[in-house]
Write an enzyme that holds these catalytic residues in place. Structure first.
Site, PDB file in Angstrom:
ATOM      1  N   HIS A  48      52.992  49.163  46.616  1.00 36.29           N
ATOM      2  CA  HIS A  48      51.578  48.888  46.893  1.00 36.29           C
ATOM      3  C   HIS A  48      51.235  47.407  46.718  1.00 36.29           C
ATOM      4  O   HIS A  48      50.729  46.777  47.672  1.00 36.29           O
ATOM      5  CB  HIS A  48      50.691  49.774  46.008  1.00 36.29           C
ATOM      6  CG  HIS A  48      49.261  49.344  45.967  1.00 36.29           C
ATOM      7  ND1 HIS A  48      48.440  49.390  47.075  1.00 36.29           N
ATOM      8  CD2 HIS A  48      48.501  48.848  44.948  1.00 36.29           C
ATOM      9  CE1 HIS A  48      47.227  48.954  46.743  1.00 36.29           C
ATOM     10  NE2 HIS A  48      47.245  48.612  45.452  1.00 36.29           N
ATOM     11  N   HIS A  72      48.319  42.200  40.828  1.00 40.72           N
ATOM     12  CA  HIS A  72      46.935  42.629  40.576  1.00 40.72           C
ATOM     13  C   HIS A  72      46.830  43.942  39.797  1.00 40.72           C
ATOM     14  O   HIS A  72      45.803  44.215  39.173  1.00 40.72           O
ATOM     15  CB  HIS A  72      46.155  42.722  41.887  1.00 40.72           C
ATOM     16  CG  HIS A  72      46.454  43.938  42.714  1.00 40.72           C
ATOM     17  ND1 HIS A  72      47.449  43.982  43.658  1.00 40.72           N
ATOM     18  CD2 HIS A  72      45.865  45.167  42.742  1.00 40.72           C
ATOM     19  CE1 HIS A  72      47.463  45.168  44.226  1.00 40.72           C
ATOM     20  NE2 HIS A  72      46.521  45.911  43.690  1.00 40.72           N
ATOM     21  N   GLU A  76      46.433  46.390  34.578  1.00 40.83           N
ATOM     22  CA  GLU A  76      45.734  47.682  34.518  1.00 40.83           C
ATOM     23  C   GLU A  76      46.698  48.844  34.293  1.00 40.83           C
ATOM     24  O   GLU A  76      46.394  49.775  33.536  1.00 40.83           O
ATOM     25  CB  GLU A  76      44.954  47.909  35.813  1.00 40.83           C
ATOM     26  CG  GLU A  76      44.198  49.214  35.841  1.00 40.83           C
ATOM     27  CD  GLU A  76      43.510  49.445  37.176  1.00 40.83           C
ATOM     28  OE1 GLU A  76      42.962  50.538  37.359  1.00 40.83           O
ATOM     29  OE2 GLU A  76      43.526  48.539  38.031  1.00 40.83           O
ATOM     30  N   ASP A  77      47.870  48.794  34.929  1.00 43.45           N
ATOM     31  CA  ASP A  77      48.742  49.972  34.968  1.00 43.45           C
ATOM     32  C   ASP A  77      50.072  49.823  34.233  1.00 43.45           C
ATOM     33  O   ASP A  77      50.893  50.738  34.259  1.00 43.45           O
ATOM     34  CB  ASP A  77      49.026  50.348  36.435  1.00 43.45           C
ATOM     35  CG  ASP A  77      47.766  50.804  37.149  1.00 43.45           C
ATOM     36  OD1 ASP A  77      46.890  51.382  36.485  1.00 43.45           O
ATOM     37  OD2 ASP A  77      47.649  50.566  38.363  1.00 43.45           O
ATOM     38  N   ASP A 139      43.505  45.258  48.707  1.00 42.80           N
ATOM     39  CA  ASP A 139      43.902  46.350  47.810  1.00 42.80           C
ATOM     40  C   ASP A 139      43.250  47.659  48.259  1.00 42.80           C
ATOM     41  O   ASP A 139      43.912  48.702  48.375  1.00 42.80           O
ATOM     42  CB  ASP A 139      43.478  45.983  46.387  1.00 42.80           C
ATOM     43  CG  ASP A 139      43.671  47.126  45.397  1.00 42.80           C
ATOM     44  OD1 ASP A 139      44.720  47.779  45.448  1.00 42.80           O
ATOM     45  OD2 ASP A 139      42.762  47.363  44.576  1.00 42.80           O
ATOM     46  N   ASP A 260      27.530  53.615  76.562  1.00 47.56           N
ATOM     47  CA  ASP A 260      28.269  52.355  76.442  1.00 47.56           C
ATOM     48  C   ASP A 260      29.445  52.520  75.495  1.00 47.56           C
ATOM     49  O   ASP A 260      29.542  51.873  74.461  1.00 47.56           O
ATOM     50  CB  ASP A 260      27.348  51.214  75.983  1.00 47.56           C
ATOM     51  CG  ASP A 260      26.583  51.577  74.709  1.00 47.56           C
ATOM     52  OD1 ASP A 260      26.576  52.763  74.351  1.00 47.56           O
ATOM     53  OD2 ASP A 260      26.002  50.668  74.092  1.00 47.56           O
TER      54      ASP A 260
END
Length: 696
Positions: A48, A72, A76-77, A139, A260
């Protein structure tokens, strides 16, 4: 997934000076930190951030942004920290990574509060460095591309809704239309699967039955322009499925009634050629009135520039044509990212993100998560109109904006002081929706202030935030004033003198910072009289029953200073109660009693005034309140419950006005004295059912 050498080669292709070793180290770092983590698709998790970095290379962004994309999710992970990132990759990368990283401390919050706090941090980080936004959008785009692997349908819909409400409009507001369209399409598939399947199926059917009609029309447009001496590139496509669905929903029409569906893009070498091409097309085919927009002379706030027109092609077919230069096209598709190289040289298009400054300004005014999310959605809303000041300054506003929205967009002080307006030279109500091209003049008042009722018609986040901030400040000041009056009433009834020492002791016992905090707590009914008395002098209220300060009033009104045999009535205009300073107005033997600050006294001959005061034996009168309730189920019951809890009898109740948001009532209540009435107002203002409460 991009291999390590492929990613580095991509960056080096447009930035030969990039630090190859640093890029390699970042790639290895994210692979090592994410280790054996898996995504819902079963792919290694590090795929990712690598793909997000690949999206950044498509936009030709600098190496710090590429490294940020790679890292990034590490904080966090994984077990990595911001300090680790700074040590290995420098302070700039650490700051960018921190801006994208979600706050770990909010993971236990309710869903809406968690989303609000993430947005708050994102917007603040964006205000410092817009590369944070670019990584965040990439992201989200990659997460949407893999959303179908998540097995929980509720989670898929929640992510899709957040993307549709926040991130797709945010991409539009910075001009990244390619990202916006793909996000909308992927979110639309999750939120409206039946409509998505129907529309994409019909578009496929049109392609199969009409063959190369799009290519044929594009060729005819190019030939017509070539004959007119304009060198162009022409491409055609069907309208975006989500765009078609939104048009069907807004116009309440079926797919067959959308005329249209085809759109064509004409790319020229210069701005002059754009207008020449427009002239050729309008000479060759009839244009549809009202469908021409010139975003070259008046660009959108995100920097978007193009000419838009709709033509009636053969067999009454409607086609939309966009005309722009090659440079405009790149800016229009990738917006802020397309300008990044210029921004690094110091001459970037700061004006196209001026709306961010307004968004940052209102962040701290949001009272709760719901309000912050509302402000964010309003601030990035995409449908815009243009309005002008009398001197010709141009302002872009959302559709439905009013003169109050316009005033706040010009300056917060102008909005706060608005009392009226002129639209195109005519006096108009402040709630009038503005139309494209209106000239708006705001009329200011010397002592005016934002009104709570404006919330029922303003549409911009800046206006709503400023109004709420003003109303909250006014309520705070009024609550503190009421608290001060109640405090003085409590102190006056205590058997000993209360000095600064006793007050400081009370603040310490109540865990309050200062006098103002105490007055606010008293005024908002968070502290009872018994609480305050006990805090000032411990033990002084121990023997008092809980309701000793909340006795039901009697109806005996006695006055001092009346002439012999005179009759008196309490005025219906100001409804005086014991404790008010009062004056009588004599009319023969009859005396009408007013409060000293009653506005109608100015109309009376002061030679007929009589100085009056309350007899201490007076123990009740009727006060009149104006209470604005939120228009939702049960608020009237909550209001009457407040009166009952505070031993006040309702003598009158009438509904003055009502709209979608509020209902305003006049309420007559029997109270013992001014202190009792003041406590009633304080208790009402503390209720979630009440928007505003004042004495009439």
């Amino acid at each position: 997934m991009l291999r390590q050498y492929e990613l580095v080669e991509r960056v080096k292709a447009y930035d030969p000076d990039a630090d190859e070793a640093l890029l390699n180290r970042a790639y290895v770092y994210t692979v090592q930190k994410h280790g054996t983590q898996k995504r819902a698709s079963g792919d290694p998790y590090f795929s990712h951030p690598v793909e997000v970095a690949g999206l950044m290379t498509d936009l030709k962004l600098d190496q710090e942004t590429i490294i940020t994309a790679l890292l990034h999710d590490t904080v966090e992970d994984t077990l990595a920290t911001i300090e680790d990132v700074e040590k290995n990759f420098g302070s700039d990368v650490a700051r960018l990574v921190d801006g994208v990283t979600k706050l770990s401390k909010i993971e236990q919050m309710p869903e809406n509060e968690r989303a609000a706090e993430n947005l708050r941090k994102l917007f603040l980080a964006m205000s410092e460095d817009l590369r944070v936004l670019l990584v965040k959008l990439a992201d989200r785009l990659h997460n949407m591309r893999t959303l179908h692997f998540i097995s929980n349908p509720d989670k898929r819909r929640r992510i899709a809704r957040e993307t549709m409400d926040i991130y797709a409009p945010l991409a539009e507001r910075v001009g990244m239309y390619e990202y916006m369209r793909e996000m909308q399409l992927l979110a639309f598939e999750q939120l409206e699967p039946e409509a998505y399947a129907t529309i994409t199926g019909r578009l496929a059917q049109i392609r199969s039955t009409e063959g190369g009609q799009v290519d044929e029309i594009a060729l005819h447009i190019k030939q017509a322009l070539a004959e007119g001496g304009v060198k162009v590139e022409v491409s055609g496509r069907e309208k975006h499925p989500y765009s078609i669905w939104r048009k069907m929903a807004e116009r309440h029409v079926s797919f067959e009634q959308i005329t249209d569906i085809m759109a064509f893009r004409v790319l020229t070498d210069s701005t002059e050629d754009c207008y020449r091409a427009l002239g050729v097309l309008h000479r060759t085919w009839s244009m549809i009135p009202g469908k021409f927009k010139d975003y070259i002379s008046t660009p959108k706030s995100n920097g978007y520039r193009s000419l838009h027109t709709s033509l009636i092609y053969e067999n009454s077919m409607r086609v939309e044509v966009q005309i722009r230069t090659h440079d405009m096209h790149r800016t229009n598709e990738f917006g802020l990212a397309a300008h990044w190289a210029y921004k690094q040289r110091g001459d970037g298009p700061d004006g196209q993100v001026g709306w961010l400054r307004d968004l940052i300004e209102i962040l701290d005014t949001a009272a709760d998560a719901e309000e912050l999310l509302e402000h964010a959605k309003l601030a990035i809303y995409q449908d815009r109109i243009f309005a002008f000041t009398p001197k010709g300054a141009l302002y872009q506003l959302p559709k439905g904006a009013t003169p109050v929205d316009f005033a706040f967009s010009v300056h917060t002080d102008l909005g706060a002081s608005a009392v009226g307006c002129k639209i195109n030279g005519r006096h108009m109500p402040l709630r009038t929706p503005l139309a494209n091209g209106d000239i708006v003049e705001i009329i200011k008042g010397a002592d005016s202030e934002p009104q709570l009722s404006w919330l029922s018609f303003v549409v911009t986040a800046k206006a709503r935030a400023a109004i709420r901030r003003s109303v909250r400040q006014k309520e705070r000041e009024e609550t503190a004033r009421i608290g001060q009056e109640l405090y003085e009433s409590i102190v006056a009834r205590m058997p000993m003198k209360i000095g600064k020492k006793a007050l400081n002791g009370a603040l310490k016992r109540l865990d309050l910072d200062d006098d103002t905090a105490l007055m606010l707590a008293i005024g908002s009914a968070k502290l009872t009289e018994k609480d305050v008395m006990e805090a000032l002098v411990p033990g002084s209220a121990a023997e008092l029953p809980d309701d000793s300060f909340w006795q039901a009033p009697a109806r005996s009104v006695r006055l001092r200073g009346l002439p012999k045999n005179a009759e008196f009535t309490l005025s219906e205009c100001c409804h005086p109660v014991p404790g008010d300073r009062i004056v009588g107005v004599k009319d023969g033997r009859r005396i009408e009693v007013h409060t000293i600050d009653c506005l109608t006294l100015g109309e009376q001959d002061d030679r007929r005034w009589i100085d009056l005061s309350w007899d201490p034996r007076s123990d009740g009168a009727t006060g009149l309140l104006r209470v604005m309730l939120y228009n939702r189920l049960g608020t009237l019951s909550e209001m009457t419950g407040v009166f009952a809890a505070n031993h006040a009898n309702i003598t009158q109740l009438s509904l003055n006005s009502r709209d979608d948001l509020f209902g305003t009532y006049e309420v007559g209540i029997e109270v013992r004295d001014l202190a009792h009435l003041t406590r009633m107002i304080s208790a009402l203002r503390a209720s979630d059912a009440v928007a505003q409460a004042d004495r009439v």
